[in-house]
Design an enzyme around this catalytic site. Structure first.
Site, PDB file in Angstrom:
ATOM      1  N   LEU A  76       0.841  -1.190   0.000  1.00 47.00           N
ATOM      2  CA  LEU A  76       0.000   0.000   0.000  1.00 47.00           C
ATOM      3  C   LEU A  76       0.882   1.248   0.000  1.00 47.00           C
ATOM      4  O   LEU A  76       2.083   1.171   0.248  1.00 47.00           O
ATOM      5  CB  LEU A  76      -0.916  -0.032   1.224  1.00 47.00           C
ATOM      6  CG  LEU A  76      -2.002  -1.113   1.133  1.00 47.00           C
ATOM      7  CD1 LEU A  76      -2.615  -1.403   2.494  1.00 47.00           C
ATOM      8  CD2 LEU A  76      -3.092  -0.699   0.138  1.00 47.00           C
ATOM      9  N   CYS A  80       3.856   7.099  -4.254  1.00 51.04           N
ATOM     10  CA  CYS A  80       4.693   7.960  -3.401  1.00 51.04           C
ATOM     11  C   CYS A  80       5.960   7.246  -2.925  1.00 51.04           C
ATOM     12  O   CYS A  80       7.072   7.705  -3.177  1.00 51.04           O
ATOM     13  CB  CYS A  80       3.860   8.504  -2.245  1.00 51.04           C
ATOM     14  SG  CYS A  80       4.832   9.316  -0.977  1.00 51.04           S
ATOM     15  N   CYS A  85       7.319  10.678  -4.464  1.00 50.47           N
ATOM     16  CA  CYS A  85       7.812  11.592  -3.415  1.00 50.47           C
ATOM     17  C   CYS A  85       9.067  11.069  -2.731  1.00 50.47           C
ATOM     18  O   CYS A  85       9.992  11.847  -2.467  1.00 50.47           O
ATOM     19  CB  CYS A  85       6.761  11.818  -2.334  1.00 50.47           C
ATOM     20  SG  CYS A  85       5.071  11.786  -2.894  1.00 50.47           S
ATOM     21  N   HIS A 135       7.478   0.474   2.151  1.00 54.37           N
ATOM     22  CA  HIS A 135       6.393  -0.407   1.673  1.00 54.37           C
ATOM     23  C   HIS A 135       5.912  -1.299   2.818  1.00 54.37           C
ATOM     24  O   HIS A 135       4.710  -1.463   3.047  1.00 54.37           O
ATOM     25  CB  HIS A 135       6.898  -1.332   0.561  1.00 54.37           C
ATOM     26  CG  HIS A 135       7.245  -0.640  -0.720  1.00 54.37           C
ATOM     27  ND1 HIS A 135       6.787   0.609  -1.037  1.00 54.37           N
ATOM     28  CD2 HIS A 135       7.996  -1.024  -1.777  1.00 54.37           C
ATOM     29  CE1 HIS A 135       7.243   0.950  -2.227  1.00 54.37           C
ATOM     30  NE2 HIS A 135       7.986  -0.026  -2.697  1.00 54.37           N
ATOM     31  N   PHE A 497      14.800  31.344  17.452  1.00 54.97           N
ATOM     32  CA  PHE A 497      15.925  31.930  16.741  1.00 54.97           C
ATOM     33  C   PHE A 497      17.176  31.057  16.897  1.00 54.97           C
ATOM     34  O   PHE A 497      17.382  30.530  17.982  1.00 54.97           O
ATOM     35  CB  PHE A 497      16.174  33.321  17.330  1.00 54.97           C
ATOM     36  CG  PHE A 497      17.088  34.153  16.512  1.00 54.97           C
ATOM     37  CD1 PHE A 497      16.662  34.722  15.325  1.00 54.97           C
ATOM     38  CD2 PHE A 497      18.386  34.373  16.922  1.00 54.97           C
ATOM     39  CE1 PHE A 497      17.516  35.504  14.566  1.00 54.97           C
ATOM     40  CE2 PHE A 497      19.237  35.151  16.169  1.00 54.97           C
ATOM     41  CZ  PHE A 497      18.806  35.714  14.999  1.00 54.97           C
TER      42      PHE A 497
END
Ligand code: FAD
Ligand code: COM
Length: 519
Positions: A76, A80, A85, A135, A497
């Site tokens: 599934l 991607c 991706c 995967h 910062f």
């Protein structure tokens, strides 16, 4: 078929099982995780278990429904983790790392990188081995944690709006959700049949040689630029051949200029207004050269490696033939804001329904389909989302660019770093996570950022960031901007910062002005 409904596999076991199915000649039997002891009918079959299908099914399940996921791949998560991706981020990480190596070659602890070429094949083989991990996780999470039923490693064939045939059986559901994704567009010219021309999928699946010194990239969009920067960073001459100027989606000309100047500095060549007209093969049927039609005439470029970043074509053929769903001129399935197609009871999500081709749209589309199937009236509103891409940098943006803002608003104020000044880019700002070495030793590489503000309402109209590490912030900034975030409110936030984006402190420095001024 392997009935796994009663077993619980670890991620390691899943990885082994998936690997044998991805190997040429490996096992082909499907994983069937269907609970035959559950008497309920399925509320929806999700055809395609990528981002759209998987998130949709998970949401529907969470709402108490019964989904069935079907995917032709043995895992599934869809494209991607396999083609899109995840490899894109691996290659973009490599490009960023190599930018550092080349910039500081021979200084501090950096090795002398002069004239070095990095093996593309090694990076791709590393990805091919590593992708089984994600995967395996997707299968484990879906089964053991999300409680999903699925059939993997078997193509689903649509019989009608309620029925799908898969692995020798038919399954019925109240609804069908089409989530079959898209595939890379090919070139409308003859291509040598033994290799040398790749797209994002075949690059990671098929590359079996070390490409030579010249990479020709066709296209000027995200994939073309992202992969082009990777090829360039490995030390190859990289030509970006496109009809239009590159990166049209970065709708702020200062930001685009910064990006293109930095890429050109790394030796990338932008052949805009150009078209690849033919590909020459050698006696073994492999690419030997390309012909490029440029504004100044046709040029032959010897190369053994061509990459196509031409956009995508929807996998909508079967749904059109079997169900007659309405599609647009490019073949993308038309849906309304409930994600419903023209066929009652049939929904469509993800890349199959067209731009933006992004994970958030696929995943959210899946959840909206699920909510409507479960009886809610849920309308997906796609506007005003943040966006990003990679060059050798991470580039994020949201809202309006400066030019568009000036077209629409009378008093536009811009806060940016580095500031416009006679030294141009030779200012060590922005400086933040992962650009500190550039800030100290090569300031023009330390990034760029810009905030676009409507001076009258003091609302933020747009934000642009080139550097590393601002993507997280942009996810949260986008809804605030959509809800009317002002320069005063942004200046009230607490910066951590040094942070990669200086928007908070720039706003605070200007917020005292009743009539806002540029900075
Ligand atoms: P997919 O994930 O493609 O899923 C479709 C599934 O359907 C596949 O698993 C396929 O096997 C299955 N299928 C198709 N037909 C059948 C059938 N008949 N039977 C059974 N199964 C079938 N987006 C981002 O947000 N961030 C990124 O960094 C990013 N990088 C990208 C890089 C590249 C190179 C590309 C091409 C895209 C990138 N995207 C990125 C876009 C993102 O990958 C897609 O938007 C997303 O994967 C789409 O999900 P989907 O579920 O619609 O399709
Ligand atoms: C992510 C895949 S790689 S999914 O969206 O979680 O299914």
């Amino acid at each position: 078929m392997v009935d796994i409904s009663q077993v619980q596999w670890s991620t390691r076991r899943w990885a082994e099982e998936i690997e044998t199915r991805l190997m040429p000649g490996g096992a082909q039997d499907a994983f069937v995780n269907v609970r035959n002891d559950d008497p309920r009918e399925f509320d929806a079959i999700f055809l395609g278990g990528g981002a759209g299908g998987r998130f949709g099914a998970a949401y529907l399940r969470a709402m108490g429904g019964r989904p069935l996921l079907v995917d032709r791949w043995p895992f599934l998560g869809g494209s991607c983790p396999h083609h899109a991706c995840v490899p894109h981020h691996v290659f973009s990480d490599v490009a960023a790392q190599l930018l550092l190596e080349r910039t500081f070659s021979g200084q501090l602890w950096f090795q002398d990188f002069t004239g070095k070429t990095v093996s593309m094949l090694a990076v791709i083989e590393m990805f091919r081995r590593g992708r089984t991990g994600p995967h395996a996780f997707m299968n484990f999470q879906s089964k053991e944690q999300l409680d999903l039923e699925f059939i993997l490693g078997a193509r689903g064939r649509i019989i009608d709006a309620h029925t799908v045939a898969v692995d020798g059986r038919t399954y019925r559901a109240r609804h069908l959700v089409l989530a079959t994704g898209a595939r890379a567009k090919s070139l409308p010219i003859a291509v040598p049949d033994r290799g040398g021309v790749f797209d994002y999928a075949t690059l990671v699946d098929d590359l079996d040689y070390e490409p030579g010194p010249v990479a020709v990239v066709v296209g000027g969009g995200k994939t073309a630029i992202e992969y082009g920067c990777f090829f360039n960073a490995t030390g190859r001459r990289t030509l970006i051949v496109s009809r239009q100027s590159p990166l049209p989606m970065v709708r702020d000309s200062d930001t685009r200029r910064y990006l293109i100047e930095r890429m050109e500095e790394q030796g990338m060549e932008f052949w805009s207004g150009a078209e690849l007209t033919s590909i020459e093969g050698d006696e073994h049927g492999r690419v030997r050269a390309v012909m490029i039609d440029t504004p100044t005439g046709e040029i032959r470029i010897p190369t053994d490696f061509v990459f196509l970043g031409l956009g995508e074509h929807p996998n909508s053929e079967e749904a059109r033939e079997a169900l007659g769903v309405a599609v647009d001129a490019a073949g993308f399935v038309k849906v309304d804001r409930r994600m419903q197609t023209s066929v009652p009871g049939v929904y469509a999500v993800g890349d199959l329904v067209g731009a933006p081709m992004e994970m958030f749209k696929a995943r959210k589309g899946g959840t909206y389909a699920a909510r409507n199937i479960m009886g809610e009236k849920a309308l997906y509103d796609l506007k005003d989302y943040p966006d990003f891409l990679h060059t050798h940098y991470e580039v994020c943006w949201l809202g309006l660019g400066e030019e568009e803002a000036r077209d629409r608003y009378r008093h536009v104020v811009v806060l940016k770093l580095p500031p416009d000044n006679p030294d141009g880019q030779a200012v060590a700002l922005p400086a933040g996570d992962r650009v500190m070495l550039y800030a100290m030793m090569k300031p023009q590489l330390s990034g760029f950022q810009k905030l676009v503000i409507d001076g009258a309402s003091r609302r933020i109209l747009g934000a642009f960031h080139v550097g590393y590490g601002a993507k997280d912030g942009f996810q949260y900034l986008a809804p605030m901007v959509r809800n009317g975030l002002t320069v005063d409110e942004l200046g009230e936030m607490d910066e951590l910062f040094l942070n990669p984006s200086y928007f908070i402190q720039l706003c605070r420095l200007r917020a005292g002005h009743r009539v806002l001024r540029d900075l």
